[in-house]
Design a protein around this motif. Structure first.
Motif, PDB file in Angstrom:
ATOM      1  N   ALA A  34      -6.822  -1.351  -5.957  1.00 24.04           N
ATOM      2  CA  ALA A  34      -6.642  -2.564  -6.749  1.00 24.04           C
ATOM      3  C   ALA A  34      -5.194  -2.752  -7.168  1.00 24.04           C
ATOM      4  CB  ALA A  34      -7.549  -2.515  -7.982  1.00 24.04           C
ATOM      5  N   LEU A  35      -4.490  -1.670  -7.453  1.00 24.23           N
ATOM      6  CA  LEU A  35      -3.079  -1.780  -7.827  1.00 24.23           C
ATOM      7  C   LEU A  35      -2.253  -2.370  -6.686  1.00 24.23           C
ATOM      8  CD1 LEU A  35      -2.491   1.604  -9.710  1.00 24.23           C
ATOM      9  CD2 LEU A  35      -2.818  -0.672 -10.695  1.00 24.23           C
ATOM     10  N   ALA A  36      -2.556  -1.963  -5.457  1.00 21.11           N
ATOM     11  CA  ALA A  36      -1.841  -2.540  -4.316  1.00 21.11           C
ATOM     12  C   ALA A  36      -2.187  -4.013  -4.140  1.00 21.11           C
ATOM     13  CB  ALA A  36      -2.175  -1.758  -3.051  1.00 21.11           C
ATOM     14  N   PRO A  76      -3.914  -1.693   2.922  1.00 24.24           N
ATOM     15  CA  PRO A  76      -3.726  -0.929   1.676  1.00 24.24           C
ATOM     16  C   PRO A  76      -4.955  -0.130   1.281  1.00 24.24           C
ATOM     17  CG  PRO A  76      -2.995  -3.209   1.414  1.00 24.24           C
ATOM     18  CD  PRO A  76      -3.754  -3.142   2.686  1.00 24.24           C
ATOM     19  N   LEU A  77      -6.135  -0.671   1.586  1.00 29.05           N
ATOM     20  CA  LEU A  77      -7.359   0.023   1.187  1.00 29.05           C
ATOM     21  C   LEU A  77      -7.622   1.236   2.065  1.00 29.05           C
ATOM     22  CD1 LEU A  77      -9.639  -3.072   0.468  1.00 29.05           C
ATOM     23  CD2 LEU A  77      -8.129  -1.808  -1.066  1.00 29.05           C
ATOM     24  N   GLY A 114       0.813  -1.217   0.000  1.00 26.37           N
ATOM     25  CA  GLY A 114       0.000   0.000   0.000  1.00 26.37           C
ATOM     26  C   GLY A 114       0.842   1.261   0.000  1.00 26.37           C
ATOM     27  N   LEU A 115       1.915   1.267   0.770  1.00 24.51           N
ATOM     28  CA  LEU A 115       2.791   2.441   0.810  1.00 24.51           C
ATOM     29  C   LEU A 115       3.472   2.670  -0.533  1.00 24.51           C
ATOM     30  CD1 LEU A 115       4.443   2.035   4.327  1.00 24.51           C
ATOM     31  CD2 LEU A 115       2.847   3.826   3.612  1.00 24.51           C
ATOM     32  N   PHE A 116       3.839   1.569  -1.222  1.00 23.97           N
ATOM     33  CA  PHE A 116       4.482   1.723  -2.527  1.00 23.97           C
ATOM     34  C   PHE A 116       3.533   2.388  -3.521  1.00 23.97           C
ATOM     35  CE2 PHE A 116       5.021  -0.075  -6.807  1.00 23.97           C
ATOM     36  CZ  PHE A 116       6.268   0.459  -7.122  1.00 23.97           C
TER      37      PHE A 116
END
Length: 359
Positions: free
Chosen positions: A208-210, A278-279, A187-189
């Motif tokens: 969704a990307l995470a 991440p969400l 998530g941080l990335f």
């Protein structure tokens, strides 16, 4: 054919414990532990189960050693260890399922499934999870659409084309590395790349990307193992008939491994559906129903609520109270999430059963 008399067969087997002896020993272990707990005042159910199991295993092994011999005693000890491991693996799953059902069924009503939290006071009764279900399904769908083709194609390269190549070894290394990446790091990335570097806002697509980062290694590794299980004879037979390699992969190898690949995809989707950190970073929460997971605007955020973030939000609202409406809404949402994953698993098994390759 010569038939061995039953008396001779029993004598060759040696002495055996009666069939009822394991049950009698188990009952004796339970009674003994109950007496010990009554004398000591211990009320731990887990301690009771563990101590009774240990006494049962030791007593059964000793009785078997005395009557049946050391070989049969070792066999019974190993059998007991296997069944114990099975119980230890299944018991937490059953306890979680039962606990979730008992806490969440009271809120599971048609209104709860068809309404959102818009204009609802979180501290009071009412509201539902329709917006969270929509967010979960949309984000999971986008994640699967991105991760599944990339994951399967990567696995095909590793198994069919990358044998002994440096690129294949590098890909395998990074896949193994991604398997251990914590969800918050993924998530941080995406937060640093998608939101800070590129300037986009909160949206379901960012979340969704995470989730793709988390789902991709599961699909790659599982698909790779399933493709390795396809017999080499099938490939060789196809090549002998003059079929090109790419067509052999698409018509022979992939259909043969399809059921296993689908299982890996479902496992990846299940992991993606259950992620929260991440969400919270990339999607946020929204009490309204939002069918748009995309937000390419640099100024207008487009948050969505998913079931994991909804559960987190409701538990935060409950503030540790086990009687607050938000507490039961959180457990009902958890129950719905489990049901959705079970339905996906059943659908995947159904699809694998009726689309597998047949001879």
């Amino acid at each position: 054919m010569t038939t061995v008399p039953s008396e001779l067969r029993d004598s060759l087997r040696g002495n055996k414990l009666p069939r009822w002896s394991p049950w009698a020993i188990a009952g004796g272990a339970i009674v003994l532990v109950a007496i010990l707990f009554a004398l000591t005042g211990n009320r731990s159910a887990l301690g009771f189960s563990v101590l009774a199991g240990v006494i049962f295993a030791l007593a059964l092994t000793v009785a078997s050693f005395a009557v049946e011999g050391s070989r049969q005693a070792r066999d019974r000890l190993c059998t007991t260890a296997v069944y114990t491991a099975f119980v230890l693996a299944v018991a937490p799953l059953l306890s979680i399922a039962v606990f979730t059902v008992l806490r969440g069924y009271r809120e599971l009503t048609p209104t709860f499934l068809t309404h959102s939290m818009f204009l609802i006071d979180p501290a009071k009764d009412g509201g539902g999870i329709y917006h969270a279900i929509i967010g979960t399904l949309l984000i999971s769908l986008i994640t699967a659409v991105i991760a599944v083709p990339i994951g399967i194609l990567t696995a095909v390269y590793l198994v069919e084309y990358g044998q002994g190549k440096r690129l294949a070894r590098a890909i395998s290394f990074f896949v193994d590395l991604m398997m251990g990446v914590p969800s918050i790091v993924a998530g941080l990335f995406i937060y640093a790349f998608w939101l800070l570097a590129l300037g986009f806002q909160f949206s379901g697509f960012a979340g969704a990307l995470a989730l793709v980062i988390l789902m991709l290694p599961v699909v790659v590794r599982n698909s790779e193992e399933m493709l390795k299980l396809v017999p080499s004879e099938l490939r060789e037979a196809s090549y002998a008939l003059g079929v090109p390699k790419w067509r052999t992969i698409t018509k022979v190898v992939l259909p043969t491994a399809f059921s296993g690949i689908v299982t890996g995809i479902v496992l990846g989707i299940a992991r993606a559906m259950g992620e929260t950190a991440p969400l919270l970073l990339l999607v946020g929460t929204n009490p309204k129903i939002n069918f748009d997971p995309f937000s390419l605007s640099l100024t207008d955020p487009n948050p969505m609520t998913t079931l994991p973030t909804y559960i987190f939000e409701q538990l935060t609202t409950a503030a540790g109270s086990t009687t607050a409406p938000a507490f039961y809404r959180a457990w009902a949402a958890a129950l719905v999430l489990i049901i959705i994953i079970m339905l996906l698993n059943a659908l995947a098994r159904f699809a694998a059963r009726f689309t597998k390759a047949r001879g």
